[in-house]
Design a protein around this motif. Structure first.
Motif, short mmCIF file in Angstrom:
data_model
loop_
_atom_site.label_atom_id
_atom_site.label_comp_id
_atom_site.label_asym_id
_atom_site.label_seq_id
_atom_site.Cartn_x
_atom_site.Cartn_y
_atom_site.Cartn_z
N GLN A 64 0.83 -1.20 0.00
CA GLN A 64 0.00 0.00 0.00
C GLN A 64 0.87 1.26 0.00
OE1 GLN A 64 -3.90 0.19 1.43
NE2 GLN A 64 -3.44 1.85 2.88
N TYR A 69 -2.50 1.91 -2.81
CA TYR A 69 -3.64 1.09 -2.42
C TYR A 69 -3.25 -0.36 -2.68
CZ TYR A 69 -4.85 0.45 -7.38
OH TYR A 69 -4.84 0.11 -8.69
N PHE A 99 -6.39 -0.36 5.17
CA PHE A 99 -6.11 -0.81 3.81
C PHE A 99 -7.21 -0.39 2.86
CE2 PHE A 99 -3.82 -4.08 6.35
CZ PHE A 99 -2.56 -3.66 6.01
N ARG A 100 -6.79 0.09 1.69
CA ARG A 100 -7.79 0.45 0.68
C ARG A 100 -7.58 -0.39 -0.57
NH1 ARG A 100 -7.76 6.46 0.41
NH2 ARG A 100 -8.89 5.99 -1.52
N PHE A 101 -8.71 -0.69 -1.20
CA PHE A 101 -8.67 -1.63 -2.31
C PHE A 101 -8.95 -0.96 -3.65
CE2 PHE A 101 -9.78 -3.83 1.53
CZ PHE A 101 -8.82 -4.82 1.56
N ASP A 102 -9.33 0.31 -3.58
CA ASP A 102 -9.61 1.00 -4.84
C ASP A 102 -8.53 2.02 -5.09
OD1 ASP A 102 -12.06 -0.32 -5.36
OD2 ASP A 102 -12.90 0.83 -3.68
N LYS A 103 -8.22 2.18 -6.33
CA LYS A 103 -7.23 3.16 -6.70
C LYS A 103 -7.77 4.54 -6.36
CE LYS A 103 -4.46 4.61 -10.53
NZ LYS A 103 -3.46 4.06 -11.38
N PRO A 104 -7.04 5.32 -5.55
CA PRO A 104 -7.55 6.64 -5.20
C PRO A 104 -7.52 7.54 -6.44
CG PRO A 104 -5.37 6.29 -4.25
CD PRO A 104 -5.75 5.02 -4.93
N THR A 147 -11.66 11.29 -5.65
CA THR A 147 -12.19 10.37 -4.67
C THR A 147 -12.94 11.20 -3.63
OG1 THR A 147 -10.42 8.79 -4.95
CG2 THR A 147 -11.61 8.71 -2.87
#
Ligand code: SF4
Ligand code: SF4
Ligand code: FES
Ligand code: FES
Lengths: 201, 934
Positions: A64, A69, A99-104, A147
């Motif tokens: 990340q 991400y 944790f983020r799963f989408d592309k910012p 975003t």
């Protein structure tokens, strides 16, 4: 024709032939080769992690930090490297809010929903900007530009309602000034360094 | 240890005021059930690990402050337990009420366990707004996901991860947002789900259900049978309504304990496919035969005309008889099938031997384990397995080589994965990295074709480091000296560069195998389908013998059988050199025995094998052929050559359920019955003889195969009158000592009996060779093997190695599975698996069309990137008629087993190519039509 997802079609289901997907799906599920950025991260940093379960979180963090991400390919690469199943990794990663799963998006707009801002009309702000950008809070516009997020309080209640755009705190925002702020941000290909301004001032 | 005491002795306690006794290890809910006391439960399911998360099963234990979940609590001596005290009941009801009020208005399953307990305890549940749910997921062809009915009992997670060990389902997020996900929160149909259906079976509420409402229809009746596909031999139950199979469920058989794989569970509706043959067909005079045909199974009448059974049989038997009379018996031959029952195999070979009067009878065993059997018969006197698959749980080390059971023996693979979870060390050796590699302690990706080098190097280490079991050699084995001398020349250091495995690794796995308390070897076609297939198997046998790793539980040799009845068909004598029970045709004693039993003269000359027969046709020596259920026009190597042979025959009679590529070249086609339309016995890979029962009537004028064989016999002048499979089986018992003790009544009662079972009442031996080997001396024989390279190595013009095999969803030549809706929907198109870098090198992307060319032919198909396939090789399954890979394969034979080298030939790759116009048989597409109607 019933709407898929309506409750009056109990248990119905059954996909269409997966043609396209079936052709390229590899036996283990991943589509190879990996995204080049992931590949680079993995070669430079990822591959050095010891292949044990205790590496799961450090490896997720490392990915990340360097990719912004956790893209699918990174998850696949980590699962493969640590010999855990993808779903095990998903279980761990989704457990932590960090944790983020989408592309910012290239720009980040955060609308405060704290009490003070709410009282000063932040929910209308949010509604309007959602309609304007055609994206729900938590999502990224289709063009990858913005975003949109909600937050519970920035600690700048005196300036309510507050919206942060690319790190810059904007106070006393109206729907119109917010639109202007977002448009202005869009003029810069990269986020500008953060400042504190009063949009109304 | 305290635990041990607890686990071995019965425990007395009081249950609802009555004195009861718990068996060792039992939980409260189990003891209660045995005593007729039902306790509500949701997250617990019999046979599964108790998880104790739902608390529907709480009971009150005197003296304890909190209620205890009975599903994971064991009774203690003197405990006083109440399952229905007001406190316990109140708590049970509260759980049910909370869960019920969260449910969607409509139930997804008529068998919801939650609804059952709600009714049972008369819980009145108010309904609230349905909670937030991710919405239905109908992306999978076989399984509908409605997570608004999910109670998060984790039964599906345990089914997928602990039982089947597919690791697809899990829990993600946390708190009130937690939910069931597949892989990386993918739609089920896009996940790595292998559609075993185990999670559906586990789900108590219908959140996971068979797709398209299939689970909502009530069956008229159920029929207990076995799976028609692989050698694992899973027992199953057909749910039937109006002469159609609605669905299939796993049954508690010795090989599967209710587990099934995607083929067994969803691969049944081929029997109802519109292309079933329902009338005898006779070739039209204006329809010439040619190896280069393009066929349309929807339009048989362009080549055939319909006929009555009388006419078709008269023409078939008349044609064969004329050849026998004019050319002699050796101009005739027959191919039976390992898909048929033991009774069909037995009668078929009897027909060829006594009616055609030749031993030219064979079947697809020649294409799968013929070399393994040759080596086993030579080495230990028996071609069958020594230990059943499930013995792996008793092994300390399992060596699995040249086999991909995840795809080819899925339920067997689950037992291996379970064993690994329980501590067994898996050594996996395979040039293609399968998904099992993740579970292996050592994964050896050796170079294709270097099996002998690798195995001899292991034996070299075992000799050098004194790890040989000298006592075992002394007492039970001969030929050790020669073997020792032979492996001397194969040091791991010298072999390492050849097979691509570091010397240290070879040594380490050799030590591991030799020194464990119990090591078992399982292998597949990666060993057998080579010109050195017999040598490969010899090495495995030697490895097992020299370390004494045979004759005990958890040890031994297990060639994983492919077909559901390849073991049985071979046992029944469907092979050219042996009568039933491997009694050699050229042994006068055996000949005399069968001449007496069958009351006829027999030929003492061993017959020709599958590929030899095709050559003999081209040479004009064989003119007439009778084929029951085989499809050599797809399955033979260099299939253009085989098709040419079939087209050249004066008389070809094919008995099948579909117009296969082989039937297309026939003079007479006889419509037969599908697996669920008949009763018979089938022998699985573990030597387990099981009963398959009739569940359906055949369509149209399709007839029972046993009836057809008998009518053919009658036409050839034999007088047979078997009333049914039972009578045939009883004759087999007289011919075959190994099954002499198995009675039909026992099969009906127990569904399966393991042979050897020589006397009635014998339990049947699951583990054999415990004291001696069934050879003349009682000793096993070691046979050394040298390196023989593959017949066709890659070169500059053809730089790639082609490996053929099967894939999970499709069976062999695809005539059944590609007509099964779900299976066809999952894998609708021909694909080649190839390493992404190799793909890149020819400028292609995953999903592009590529062409593969060998010295014998070309096929075009889609490319799928798979980094489990080694560089410089590619893998193509042989089930796709529109890209029949056997047009490319090399028909060279192993000299002993006469098995072709399906696992190795040289090809070249190019990007692009023309795809066949037709694809599939319309199975998957027909499902899309069903969807559109809804
Ligand atoms: S069908 Fe089998 S593999 Fe697929 S999710 Fe269910 S249990 Fe797992
Ligand atoms: S493992 Fe084999 S026998 Fe069992 S269900 Fe699957 S195909 Fe049928
Ligand atoms: S409530 Fe918006 S900044 Fe505090
Ligand atoms: S059944 Fe015992 S806790 Fe769920």
């Amino acid at each position: 024709m019933k709407k898929p997802g309506s409750h009056d079609s109990p248990g119905m289901g059954g996909g269409k032939p997966k043609a396209e997907g079936a052709r390229i799906r590899r036996p283990g599920g991943a589509v190879l080769p990996l995204d080049p950025e992931v590949e680079r991260w993995f070669a430079a940093v990822g591959a050095a992690f010891p292949a044990s379960r205790s590496s799961i979180i450090p490896m997720l963090q490392s990915a990340q930090a360097s990719l912004g991400y956790l893209p699918r390919d990174a998850m696949q690469a980590i699962a493969r490297h640590l010999k855990v199943s993808p779903v095990t990794l998903e279980g761990v990663a989704s457990f932590y809010a960090q944790f983020r799963f989408d592309k910012p998006g290239r720009h980040r707009v955060t609308v405060c929903r704290g009490t003070a801002c709410y009282v000063r009309g932040s929910s209308k702000l949010m509604d309007d900007i959602q309609a304007d950008l055609k994206v729900a809070a938590g999502g990224t516009t289709a063009d990858g530009e913005v975003t949109l997020e909600a937050v519970s309080c920035f600690g700048a209640c005196a300036l309510a309602p507050v919206v942060v755009v690319d790190g810059t705190v904007n106070g006393r925002v109206s729907s119109a000034s917010l639109k202007a702020l977002v448009d202005a941000a869009g003029q810069h290909p990269q986020p500008q360094p953060g400042r504190r301004t009063k949009a109304g001032a | 240890m305290m635990n041990t005491l607890q686990e071995t002795e019965a425990v007395s306690f009081t249950l609802n005021g009555a004195a009861v006794s718990a068996s060792p290890g039992e939980t409260l809910i189990q003891t209660a059930k045995r005593h007729g006391v039902e306790i509500p439960h949701l997250c617990y399911k019999e046979g599964m690990r108790a998880d104790g998360n739902c608390r529907a099963c709480v009971v009150e234990i005197k003296g304890e402050r909190v209620l205890a979940p009975s599903c994971c609590r064991q009774p203690q001596e003197g405990m006083e337990v109440s399952t229905n005290s007001p406190r316990a009941l109140h708590s049970q009801k509260m759980v049910l009420e909370l869960l019920r009020s969260d449910m969607p208005a409509q139930s997804y399953s008529p068998d919801s366990e939650l609804d059952h307990w709600v009714d049972e305890l008369q819980v009145i549940a108010p309904r609230f707004m349905p909670r937030l749910s991710p919405g239905p997921d109908f992306s999978h062809p076989a399984i509908a996901v409605n997570l608004d009915a999910c109670i998060q009992c984790t039964r599906c997670v345990r089914a997928c991860r602990e039982e089947q060990v597919n690791d697809v389902i899990g829990f993600a997020f946390r708190g009130h947002r937690s939910e069931i996900v597949f892989d990386l929160k993918d739609p089920m149909g896009a996940s790595t789900c292998v559609a075993c259906g185990e999670c559906v079976r586990a789900c108590p509420t219908g959140a996971l259900m068979p797709a398209r409402g299939v689970g909502l229809v009530a069956a008229d009746r159920t029929v207990e049978s076995v799976c028609p596909y692989c050698g694992v031999g899973c027992q199953l139950t057909y749910h039937v309504k109006d002469n159609r199979i609605l669905r299939v469920e796993g049954r508690d058989g010795p090989a599967n304990e209710s587990r099934l794989c995607v083929k067994g569970r969803y691969g049944f509706d081929y029997v109802h496919h519109r292309q079933r043959l329902t009338k005898p067909l006779i070739r039209r005079a204006d329809a010439p035969k040619s190896a280069d045909f393009v066929m349309d199974p929807d339009d048989p009448l362009s080549v055939f005309r319909e006929a009555s059974w009388e006419e078709a049989l008269a023409l078939a038997t008349g044609g064969l008889k004329a050849i026998r009379e004019s050319q002699g018996p050796q101009a005739l031959c027959g191919f039976g099938s390992a898909k048929g029952s033991n009774e069909e195999a037995y009668l078929f070979q009897k027909l060829v031997r006594t009616g055609f009067r030749t031993n030219n009878v064979d079947h697809c065993t020649r294409l799968c384990h013929a070399s393994s059997v040759a080596a086993l018969l030579e080495g230990i006197g028996s071609g069958a397995v020594s230990n059943p698959v499930r013995d792996v749980i008793h092994s300390e080390v399992v060596l699995l080589i040249g086999s991909n059971p995840i795809v080819n023996h899925p339920v067997a693979a689950t037992w291996i994965k379970n064993a690994v979870k329980a501590g067994t060390k898996l050594i996996l050796a395979d040039p293609r990295r399968s998904d099992l590699a993740r579970h292996a302690a050592h994964y050896l990706q050796f170079k294709p074709d270097t099996d002998v080098a690798l195995l001899n190097a292991m034996m070299h280490t075992i000799v050098l480091e004194n790890l040989v079991d000298q006592n075992f050699i002394k007492d039970r084995v001969s030929g050790y000296e020669e073997l020792r001398k032979n492996v001397e020349g194969f040091s791991p250091e010298a072999m390492a560069p050849l097979c691509g495995i570091p010397a240290e690794t070879i040594k380490e796995v050799a030590r591991l195998f030799a020194t464990s308390k119990a090591s078992m070897i399982l292998w597949g076609m990666g060993i057998s389908q080579h010109v050195h297939g017999t040598d490969n198997a010899r090495c495995l046998i030697a490895l097992s013998l020299m370390t004494g790793q045979i004759g005990r539980p958890g040890t031994g040799l297990h060639p994983l059988r492919g077909q559901n009845n390849v073991q049985g068909a071979s046992d029944a004598g469907l092979i050219p050199m042996m009568y039933p029970d491997y009694q050699r045709v050229n042994e006068p004693q055996a000949q005399a025995k069968f001449e007496a039993l069958w009351n006829t003269r027999l030929d003492a000359k061993p017959g020709l094998t599958v590929v030899e027969i095709m050559d003999a046709v081209h040479e004009g020596k064989i003119r007439g052929m009778y084929i029951m259920g085989e499809n050599p026009a797809m399955s033979d190597p260099d299939v253009h050559h085989a098709r040419g042979a079939l087209a050249k025959l004066d008389c070809l009679v094919v008995q099948d359920i579909f117009l296969t590529e082989t039937a297309y070249l026939a003079d007479v086609v006889l419509p037969a019955s599908a697996f669920p339309e008949k009763t018979g016995t089938f022998t699985n890979t573990d030597r387990l003889v099981q009963l398959g029962r009739k569940a359906l009537e055949s369509p149209g004028e399709a007839r029972q195969d046993l009836w057809i064989i008998q009518e053919m016999a009658r036409g050839l002048g034999l007088v047979w009158d078997y009333a049914g499979p039972e009578e045939v089986f009883n004759e087999m018992r007289r011919a075959m000592p190994s099954i002499a003790g198995i009675t039909w009544a026992r099969l009906e009662q127990e569904s399966g009996v393991t042979y050897p079972c020589e006397q009635e009442g014998d339990p049947g031996q699951r583990v054999v060779f415990t004291e001696k080997f069934p050879t003349e001396s009682g000793r096993a024989r070691l046979v050394p093997a040298d390196i023989i390279p593959a017949a066709e190595r890659p070169d500059r013009e053809f730089p790639f190695v082609l490996i053929t095999g099967r894939q999970l969803e499709h069976w062999h030549t695809g005539s059944m599975t590609r007509r099964a809706t779900v299976l066809d929907a999952i894998e609708p198109e021909p694909v080649a698996s190839i390493h992404p870098l190799d793909l890149d090198a020819i400028g292609a992307k995953p999903g592009d069309v590529i062409s593969v060319t060998s010295r014998r032919g070309t096929v075009s198909l889609y490319a799928r990137a798979d980094d489990g396939t080694p560089r410089g090789a590619l893998f193509i399954p042989f089930c796709y008629y529109e890209a029949a890979v056997n047009l490319l394969t090399n028909p060279v034979l192993d000299p002993f087993g006469k098995i072709p080298e399906f696992k190795y030939c040289a090809v070249k790759l190019t990007k692009g190519g023309v795809l066949a116009l037709r694809s599939s048989y319309g199975g998957g597409q027909s499902m899309a039509a069903v969807q559109a109607e809804q």
